[in-house]
Design an enzyme around this catalytic site. Structure first.
Site, PDB file in Angstrom:
ATOM      1  N   CYS A 153     -33.964   6.438  34.964  1.00 14.59           N
ATOM      2  CA  CYS A 153     -32.523   6.513  34.696  1.00 14.59           C
ATOM      3  C   CYS A 153     -32.013   7.949  34.624  1.00 14.59           C
ATOM      4  O   CYS A 153     -31.068   8.327  35.339  1.00 14.59           O
ATOM      5  CB  CYS A 153     -32.187   5.733  33.435  1.00 14.59           C
ATOM      6  N   HIS A 174     -31.134   4.935  27.498  1.00 15.34           N
ATOM      7  CA  HIS A 174     -30.802   4.660  28.896  1.00 15.34           C
ATOM      8  C   HIS A 174     -29.424   5.241  29.199  1.00 15.34           C
ATOM      9  O   HIS A 174     -28.574   5.341  28.315  1.00 15.34           O
ATOM     10  CB  HIS A 174     -30.808   3.153  29.157  1.00 15.34           C
ATOM     11  N   HIS A 228     -27.241   2.966  38.319  1.00 16.68           N
ATOM     12  CA  HIS A 228     -28.340   3.389  37.446  1.00 16.68           C
ATOM     13  C   HIS A 228     -29.677   2.914  38.005  1.00 16.68           C
ATOM     14  O   HIS A 228     -29.747   2.078  38.919  1.00 16.68           O
ATOM     15  CB  HIS A 228     -28.128   2.861  36.023  1.00 16.68           C
TER      16      HIS A 228
END
Length: 363
Positions: free
Chosen positions: A271, A326, A338
């Site tokens: 990420c 994240h 993402h």
């Protein structure tokens, strides 16, 4: 290729594809034959413990064998020494016998009955017969009596020494043989366990390779589902700057590439690696490869209602900056681009999640 460590860390994952019609959920990938792999791991742990135990037994048996060999060597040296003493005794006996023979010859010349008596003594074949002929010995002169007595004693000592040495040598040899057999048994057991261990490890590798292949197939299928029309669905408008808009376009250009823990492009991403890659390619350097640190790249943190394309969006289960786990890049319409998790690919998903924390705007 999906790393084995990453595979094991993937307890489960959810692959969602954000298409024009909405998000399509796939079943989380599971490790194939995971009970079998767990069983292999248990067997491996057991066989490694057995190998450790056998290794200790081998060390003990080796020392016992070496000690037995050392004792055998000492027994051989003692045997050689005893043989030398025995040979010396036999030489003395031969000399004593020669002296007696001379006495007999002299007796015959004198014509006495000594010759007859001494000849009886010389005809004996064993010490037992010497005992029986004690009357003959009693008439021999004192010097001859001492010679015969020494002969008898020396022959008895010789027999005793040889018998004792024989017993010790036999015992040492038997112990050495037993130690050698035990050592060989342990070594064969170790070899068997090592072969079994190699078989288990080979089987486990085969299962992991099969799982790896399945993961690659999942990724390829997920990447194929990200159609070219989906890639071009988002038109970046209203970004904070041209550089930020360019970063969004670059991130969208990575759709379908696989997630890899610790990867930052160009073939795979995690990420924060995707965020770092997109903005660095757009000309913004110094992006850290950590989602929690990326939150602090700017002191501008727009609310959810104020989000613009290019804003970084963050997710934190505890609801704190330190708990950020994240992040992604907002692309508009409540969506972000993402890199989700192991077994998934770079894609567009909704930011509507319970762990949504906040956003950071870069210029």
């Amino acid at each position: 290729m999906v790393g084995v460590l990453a595979l094991w860390l993937a307890v489960g994952s959810i692959v969602q594809l954000a298409l024009a019609t909405g998000a399509i959920a796939q079943s989380p990938p599971q490790k194939p034959n995971s009970p079998e792999i767990a069983s292999i791991d248990r067997d491996l742990a057991k066989v490694l413990g057995e190998l450790e135990r056998l290794g200790e037994e081998e060390q003990i048996a080796t020392e016992a064998y070496l000690r037995a060999q050392d004792e055998l060597e000492k027994a051989s040296i003692a045997e050689a020494s005893t043989r030398a003493v025995v040979d010396e005794m036999r030489g003395r006996l031969v000399n004593a016998r020669a002296v007696l023979a001379m006495r007999v010859a002299a007796a015959y010349k004198r014509g006495s009955d000594w010759g007859y008596r001494l000849s009886l003594l010389l005809q004996v074949r064993s010490l037992g017969e010497v005992g029986i002929a004690s009357k003959v010995v009693s008439v021999v002169v004192g010097q001859d009596q001492r010679t015969v007595a020494a002969w008898k004693e020396a022959e008895a000592d010789q027999a005793e020494a040889e018998a004792a040495l024989s017993r010790v040598t036999e015992e040492k040899a038997a112990f050495a043989k037993e130690a050698s057999i035990r050592l060989q048994e342990i070594q064969r057991a170790i070899e068997t366990k090592q072969n079994y261990r190699a078989s288990l490890e080979s089987h486990k590798r085969a299962l992991l390779e099969a799982y790896e292949q399945e993961q690659r197939q999942r990724e390829e299928q997920a990447a194929a589902a990200v159609t070219s029309s989906d890639k071009g669905r988002f038109r970046v408008a209203g970004a904070a700057s041209d550089r930020v808009a360019r970063a969004v376009e670059i991130a969208l250009g990575q759709l379908g590439k696989p997630y890899r823990f610790g990867a930052s492009g160009p073939d795979a991403f995690d990420c924060s690696g995707l965020v770092m890659y997109a903005f660095e390619q757009a000309g913004l350097s110094g992006i850290p490869h950590r989602a929690d640190l990326q939150y602090f790249l700017s002191d501008r943190h727009p609310s959810r209602a104020e989000l613009m394309p290019g804003d970084l969006v963050f997710f934190s289960k505890p609801g704190t900056p330190e708990g950020v786990h994240h992040d992604g890049i907002y692309v508009g319409d409540g969506m972000m681009v993402h890199a989700p998790q192991t077994g998934d690919v770079v894609k567009v998903s909704s930011i509507d999640r319970s762990d949504y924390f906040g956003a950071t705007r870069l210029a």
